[in-house]
Design a protein around this motif. Structure first.
Motif, PDB file in Angstrom:
ATOM      1  N   LEU A 141     -12.064  -9.020   1.192  1.00 57.48           N
ATOM      2  CA  LEU A 141     -10.858  -8.816   0.610  1.00 57.48           C
ATOM      3  C   LEU A 141      -9.532  -9.159   1.031  1.00 57.48           C
ATOM      4  O   LEU A 141      -9.677  -9.273   2.382  1.00 57.48           O
ATOM      5  CB  LEU A 141     -10.628  -7.221   0.497  1.00 57.48           C
ATOM      6  N   VAL A 142      -8.631  -9.599   0.486  1.00 54.62           N
ATOM      7  CA  VAL A 142      -7.285  -9.795   1.204  1.00 54.62           C
ATOM      8  C   VAL A 142      -6.289  -8.786   0.404  1.00 54.62           C
ATOM      9  O   VAL A 142      -6.592  -8.227  -0.706  1.00 54.62           O
ATOM     10  CB  VAL A 142      -6.708 -11.051   0.909  1.00 54.62           C
ATOM     11  N   THR A 143      -5.001  -8.433   1.091  1.00 53.12           N
ATOM     12  CA  THR A 143      -4.069  -7.588   0.274  1.00 53.12           C
ATOM     13  C   THR A 143      -2.859  -8.289   0.333  1.00 53.12           C
ATOM     14  O   THR A 143      -2.569  -9.262   0.976  1.00 53.12           O
ATOM     15  CB  THR A 143      -3.907  -6.254   1.351  1.00 53.12           C
ATOM     16  N   TYR A 144      -2.043  -7.813  -0.553  1.00 57.39           N
ATOM     17  CA  TYR A 144      -0.782  -8.148  -0.686  1.00 57.39           C
ATOM     18  C   TYR A 144       0.138  -6.997  -1.303  1.00 57.39           C
ATOM     19  O   TYR A 144      -0.442  -6.079  -1.931  1.00 57.39           O
ATOM     20  CB  TYR A 144      -0.311  -9.477  -1.378  1.00 57.39           C
ATOM     21  N   ASP A 145       1.403  -6.993  -1.104  1.00 53.46           N
ATOM     22  CA  ASP A 145       2.201  -5.811  -1.442  1.00 53.46           C
ATOM     23  C   ASP A 145       3.249  -6.360  -2.589  1.00 53.46           C
ATOM     24  O   ASP A 145       3.887  -7.321  -2.628  1.00 53.46           O
ATOM     25  CB  ASP A 145       3.141  -5.376  -0.309  1.00 53.46           C
ATOM     26  N   GLU A 146       3.158  -5.287  -3.471  1.00 56.82           N
ATOM     27  CA  GLU A 146       4.239  -5.576  -4.596  1.00 56.82           C
ATOM     28  C   GLU A 146       5.204  -4.164  -4.724  1.00 56.82           C
ATOM     29  O   GLU A 146       4.574  -3.022  -4.722  1.00 56.82           O
ATOM     30  CB  GLU A 146       3.678  -5.900  -5.738  1.00 56.82           C
ATOM     31  N   MET A 178       6.412   0.218  -2.292  1.00 56.95           N
ATOM     32  CA  MET A 178       5.520  -0.906  -2.313  1.00 56.95           C
ATOM     33  C   MET A 178       4.209  -0.478  -2.627  1.00 56.95           C
ATOM     34  O   MET A 178       3.852   0.595  -2.319  1.00 56.95           O
ATOM     35  CB  MET A 178       5.458  -1.419  -0.903  1.00 56.95           C
ATOM     36  N   ARG A 179       3.538  -0.955  -3.274  1.00 55.53           N
ATOM     37  CA  ARG A 179       2.046  -0.864  -3.553  1.00 55.53           C
ATOM     38  C   ARG A 179       1.058  -2.096  -2.846  1.00 55.53           C
ATOM     39  O   ARG A 179       1.499  -3.186  -2.995  1.00 55.53           O
ATOM     40  CB  ARG A 179       1.837  -0.903  -4.986  1.00 55.53           C
ATOM     41  N   ARG A 180       0.144  -1.718  -2.197  1.00 56.29           N
ATOM     42  CA  ARG A 180      -0.756  -2.514  -1.681  1.00 56.29           C
ATOM     43  C   ARG A 180      -1.873  -2.968  -2.455  1.00 56.29           C
ATOM     44  O   ARG A 180      -2.618  -1.974  -3.058  1.00 56.29           O
ATOM     45  CB  ARG A 180      -1.252  -2.085  -0.468  1.00 56.29           C
ATOM     46  N   TYR A 181      -1.797  -4.185  -2.971  1.00 55.90           N
ATOM     47  CA  TYR A 181      -3.214  -4.603  -3.859  1.00 55.90           C
ATOM     48  C   TYR A 181      -4.351  -5.099  -3.190  1.00 55.90           C
ATOM     49  O   TYR A 181      -3.853  -5.996  -2.054  1.00 55.90           O
ATOM     50  CB  TYR A 181      -2.526  -5.819  -5.142  1.00 55.90           C
ATOM     51  N   TYR A 182      -5.328  -5.142  -3.588  1.00 56.27           N
ATOM     52  CA  TYR A 182      -6.453  -5.814  -3.074  1.00 56.27           C
ATOM     53  C   TYR A 182      -7.090  -6.658  -3.949  1.00 56.27           C
ATOM     54  O   TYR A 182      -7.145  -6.722  -5.323  1.00 56.27           O
ATOM     55  CB  TYR A 182      -7.643  -4.553  -2.802  1.00 56.27           C
ATOM     56  N   GLN A 183      -7.354  -7.860  -3.419  1.00 56.96           N
ATOM     57  CA  GLN A 183      -7.812  -9.110  -4.149  1.00 56.96           C
ATOM     58  C   GLN A 183      -9.218  -9.573  -3.427  1.00 56.96           C
ATOM     59  O   GLN A 183      -9.207  -9.955  -2.094  1.00 56.96           O
ATOM     60  CB  GLN A 183      -6.845 -10.286  -4.020  1.00 56.96           C
TER      61      GLN A 183
END
Length: 103
Positions: free
Chosen positions: A56-61, A67-72
């Motif tokens: 998984l990688v993460t990015y914040d929006e 901010m929410r941390r999303y997992y991809q």
């Protein structure tokens, strides 16, 4: 009786859900909880472990001022999910045969 979900099945469940679309941690936890009994405190270590292993990688929006941390899921995560699905298919057939044969 509460059954503890094996790590590999929990990993596979997370990866399978993220295969469809990215999610932030709380939403992902709620989605998993629709199918299996796990706590929020169980999910975040799973997500960190999958991130550390490169699945998984993460990015914040930003969302409503925070901010929410999303997992991809990554290509490595896709490959791992494929392995887990194959292993599950073999395992579940065997268990169903055993349990179905018990009178």
């Amino acid at each position: 009786m509460t059954i503890q979900v094996p790590t590999v099945l929990l990993d596979g469940s997370v990866l399978a859900i993220l295969e469809n679309h990215d999610m932030y941690g709380y939403l992902l936890t709620k989605e998993i909880q629709k199918y299996i009994n796990v706590s929020e405190s169980t999910m975040y270590p799973v997500l960190r472990r999958l991130q550390k292993s490169g699945e998984l990688v993460t990015y914040d929006e930003a969302f409503e001022g925070r901010m929410r941390r999303y997992y991809q899921i990554t290509s490595l995560g896709q490959a791992r999910l494929s392995e887990i699905k194959q292993d599950w298919q073999t395992f579940s057939v065997g268990i169903n045969d055993i349990l179905g044969g018990i009178s």
